[in-house]
Scaffold this motif. Sequence first.
Motif, short mmCIF file in Angstrom:
data_model
loop_
_atom_site.label_atom_id
_atom_site.label_comp_id
_atom_site.label_asym_id
_atom_site.label_seq_id
_atom_site.Cartn_x
_atom_site.Cartn_y
_atom_site.Cartn_z
N ARG A 1 10.45 -41.86 -61.99
CA ARG A 1 9.89 -40.89 -61.20
C ARG A 1 10.32 -39.43 -61.02
NH1 ARG A 1 12.92 -40.80 -55.16
NH2 ARG A 1 14.97 -40.98 -56.15
N ILE A 2 9.98 -38.59 -60.56
CA ILE A 2 10.42 -37.06 -60.51
C ILE A 2 10.56 -36.73 -59.24
CG2 ILE A 2 9.60 -34.68 -61.09
CD1 ILE A 2 7.33 -35.76 -62.92
N VAL A 3 11.98 -36.10 -59.19
CA VAL A 3 12.38 -35.47 -57.75
C VAL A 3 12.74 -33.97 -57.97
CG1 VAL A 3 14.62 -35.27 -56.07
CG2 VAL A 3 13.80 -37.60 -56.91
N VAL A 4 11.87 -33.36 -57.25
CA VAL A 4 11.76 -31.71 -57.45
C VAL A 4 12.80 -31.53 -56.44
CG1 VAL A 4 10.32 -29.67 -56.87
CG2 VAL A 4 9.40 -31.72 -57.79
N ILE A 5 14.00 -30.64 -56.72
CA ILE A 5 15.07 -30.32 -56.05
C ILE A 5 14.86 -28.98 -55.88
CG2 ILE A 5 17.56 -30.11 -56.24
CD1 ILE A 5 17.63 -32.26 -58.32
N GLY A 6 14.37 -28.76 -54.68
CA GLY A 6 13.87 -27.66 -53.92
C GLY A 6 12.45 -27.64 -53.22
N ARG A 7 11.65 -26.46 -53.48
CA ARG A 7 10.41 -26.72 -52.74
C ARG A 7 9.44 -26.29 -54.22
NH1 ARG A 7 9.23 -22.16 -49.96
NH2 ARG A 7 10.83 -20.97 -50.78
N ASN B 1 4.59 -40.55 -57.79
CA ASN B 1 5.91 -41.01 -58.73
C ASN B 1 6.47 -39.46 -58.54
OD1 ASN B 1 4.03 -39.39 -60.23
ND2 ASN B 1 4.82 -40.36 -62.10
N VAL B 2 6.28 -38.67 -57.59
CA VAL B 2 6.77 -37.43 -57.42
C VAL B 2 7.17 -37.00 -55.95
CG1 VAL B 2 6.84 -34.75 -57.38
CG2 VAL B 2 5.61 -36.24 -59.03
N PHE B 3 8.64 -36.64 -55.76
CA PHE B 3 9.19 -36.61 -54.40
C PHE B 3 9.79 -35.19 -54.33
CE2 PHE B 3 12.16 -36.80 -50.70
CZ PHE B 3 11.61 -37.47 -49.68
N ARG C 1 17.72 -47.03 -56.62
CA ARG C 1 16.59 -45.88 -56.78
C ARG C 1 16.07 -46.34 -58.36
NH1 ARG C 1 20.35 -42.56 -53.95
NH2 ARG C 1 19.51 -41.64 -52.28
N PRO C 2 14.65 -45.99 -58.54
CA PRO C 2 14.45 -45.89 -59.85
C PRO C 2 14.76 -44.95 -60.85
CG PRO C 2 12.92 -44.79 -58.53
CD PRO C 2 13.89 -45.49 -57.57
N PRO C 3 14.71 -45.09 -61.99
CA PRO C 3 15.01 -43.96 -62.97
C PRO C 3 14.40 -42.61 -62.54
CG PRO C 3 14.37 -45.94 -64.22
CD PRO C 3 14.07 -46.02 -62.70
N THR C 4 15.54 -41.72 -62.26
CA THR C 4 14.58 -40.36 -61.87
C THR C 4 15.14 -39.17 -62.59
OG1 THR C 4 15.40 -41.10 -59.36
CG2 THR C 4 15.15 -38.77 -59.88
N LEU C 5 14.10 -38.42 -62.72
CA LEU C 5 14.10 -37.14 -63.46
C LEU C 5 14.00 -36.02 -62.43
CD1 LEU C 5 13.96 -35.39 -66.02
CD2 LEU C 5 11.62 -35.62 -66.06
N GLY C 6 15.27 -35.26 -62.61
CA GLY C 6 15.37 -34.07 -61.46
C GLY C 6 14.71 -32.93 -62.22
N VAL C 7 13.95 -32.11 -61.43
CA VAL C 7 13.49 -30.58 -61.89
C VAL C 7 14.01 -29.77 -60.81
CG1 VAL C 7 11.68 -29.38 -62.29
CG2 VAL C 7 11.33 -31.78 -62.84
N LEU C 8 14.87 -28.92 -61.19
CA LEU C 8 15.29 -27.91 -60.32
C LEU C 8 14.73 -26.62 -60.18
CD1 LEU C 8 18.05 -26.99 -58.68
CD2 LEU C 8 18.94 -25.88 -60.51
N VAL C 9 13.92 -26.28 -58.92
CA VAL C 9 13.15 -25.56 -58.50
C VAL C 9 13.80 -24.31 -57.87
CG1 VAL C 9 10.72 -24.89 -57.92
CG2 VAL C 9 11.29 -26.95 -58.71
N PRO C 10 14.38 -23.11 -58.35
CA PRO C 10 14.82 -22.12 -57.44
C PRO C 10 13.82 -21.32 -56.82
CG PRO C 10 15.04 -21.70 -59.99
CD PRO C 10 14.54 -22.82 -59.77
N ASP C 11 12.44 -21.35 -57.33
CA ASP C 11 11.42 -20.55 -56.41
C ASP C 11 10.09 -21.33 -56.67
OD1 ASP C 11 12.59 -18.09 -55.30
OD2 ASP C 11 13.33 -18.01 -57.52
#
Length: 722
Positions: free
Chosen positions: A623-629, A641-643, A589-599
């Motif tokens: 890239r950015i991975v949005v953890i949530g919706r 570059n966002v998943f 995987r590429p370098p991944t910055l996670g963003v935790l999104v509760p809401d």
Amino acid sequence: MPSGPRRAKQVVESSQAKRERGQPPESQRRHSSARRERRAKAFPTPMDLVAAWRTLALGDADRHADALVLAATRALRGGRPAEAFEFIDRRCRIARPPRAVDLAIRALASALCGFPAEAERDLARAESADPLDPMVAMTRLRLGADAPTLRRLAGDIANGGRPVAPSLLQAVLKQFVAVANEDGAPRALAGLDVLDGRLSGFAAWPAGLPVALEIGAADGTERFPLRHDPALAFAPDGFDACRLDARLEIVPESYRLLAEDGAVLADGRIWPRRSRLPATAARRRAPERVPPRASVTVVVPVYRGFEATRDCFAALFAEAERHADLRIVAVDDASPEPAVAGLLDAHAANGRIALRRNGTNLGFAGAVGRGLEGERGRDILLLNADAVLPAGAVARLAAAVYSAPAIGTATPFSNNGEYASLPRHAAASPAPTPEAAVRIDAAAARIGGGTVVDLPTGTGFCLFVRHDCMAAVGGLPLVYGRGYFEDMEFCLGARRAGFRNVCATSVYVVHRGSESFGAAKRGLAVRNLAILRQRFPGIEAECAAYAEADPLASARAALIAAAGDAFPPEPPPEAPAPLADPPPGSRARPPTLGVLVPDPAPALDAFLARLSAALRLVAPAARIVVIGRAADDLALMGRGNVFVTGPLAEGEHRSVALRYGVRALLVPPLPAPDPSLPVLTFACPERVGAPFPDIPAHAVDPAAAHAIAAEFARRIEAPAPG
């Protein structure tokens, strides 16, 4: 060309404008270009979501779910399991419940990424949801199976009622041969079915070995010499095989594949089925007025489980004291347990039950048919021998079916009652203690009143059927053999006649579940699911839609609140996997910055778009991975570059961060979700660290997006500690 202060002012304005667009000043861009080139070479590029958007219709909301599956399968074929996992994981999260094929693909991707426990968990769910799906079967083969599992799989395929590619059956046989050679198990394999006295299926055995199929019954045996059919494509090297099609003169119970010297190569049980509907149906329609009340007969098929059967009848006898005209009919369906047969004999001897005994096991529908003999014109309560009625249950169930003209069946709340289950929605829970069950039922009687909620089908563990509905439908179908889904078909027949199936929310019945079927439960469900699909093609989609809508939610919540702590505590959630070194699949995987999104919130989407632009400039391979919706998942993912993972279960963020290869995590101003994941801190936490749903669009400083991107770029460029 301007010079002096005017030129300086334009430079300042240009830098400020670029910051607002998430871009760094010109001086920083010049000095960082070399670093960007080094990073691009050091890390793999992120999966090309933009290209996928164009070629696979990922950006089309109506086709997005199917496109995710196609993207996952292409990634697997291309040797990119980490990428495949992310596509199919999102597919499983946005579809509730996920399909069996999706779970199987995720299981395969998880295994290839180095997550064996998660792979096995998903595959078990897939096999439970649809064990007949070819992808599920192939995944089981890929992940490995022992000889008993392969026998079961071969039987599933043979009796599944679906066209099966010869390559799939051949793969099963090849792996079975390999496993059998290792553990010394018999090397023959058979999948048999008997419908209306006709035997069908297949058999396979070592090449060149004379073999016969022996069918056993209570009144004798039949034997069929087997001959290899060279036209069959599924027989692997070293194996002979044939298809089976024969009329039986006996009611079969078992089979054996025998070598010429009498050695048993394989054996198993047979559960014969009948396709014809009972001839007793009057083909009536639901009435326009509530009919007069009838007396009640309780029909209890019994097979095994002494303690459960004892408790069931003890509760029934207490109910009989409240209803002078209550009749109890027990059907001993050839129980193999002497203690069960003795218990029924004792109750029959003292006149408390009418006992009918089958010479051979007829299954649930056949036993119910025996119990209904001579009971025409009466209301019927079908009751499993592992269910325990509370005091007053018969009266409350009767009140439910007589509360409206068209109500034909009523099912109570239960710990294990399909749609009517609680405290968990549409899922079995442990049986409460007898004292707790009394409290729960008392709460149901107190708050439920005469409330009923419509169901697509009732559940046969405790199904109260009004007499006119029984006359209209005519009894349970016999096509399902020993059991599973005959109660669904009966209730669907009631609907065709204009009757309603309802949940009586004023009754709670404890149901232990699978006392009779035991380990055979899965095989029965496999075969009968195929039959139900064939006879009622749209029922699965209808039931899934009902479960999603959950019309019983408010009644269930009210009872849970009223019963207090009477429900057994739910088992603690499974601990997530430890955050050790990333498995091989995650290193791709590429370098991944996670963003935790509760809401999700539109303002957060706007900030993530700026962060995406800033990250592309300073770390094009990241890239950015949005953890949530997100508020608009597809708009963000279309940036390339966002998943966005999709909805999370409670407490799941830690394991998701691991599986997506997150290197650093941006979180709300709460305690860090996991101390082993670095949590970024920034110079302006009051702007990006506020609770996400409350961030207004004007409060997000674009410079903060650049600061986050620059800090992440610095972190991924720095050498790893140690």
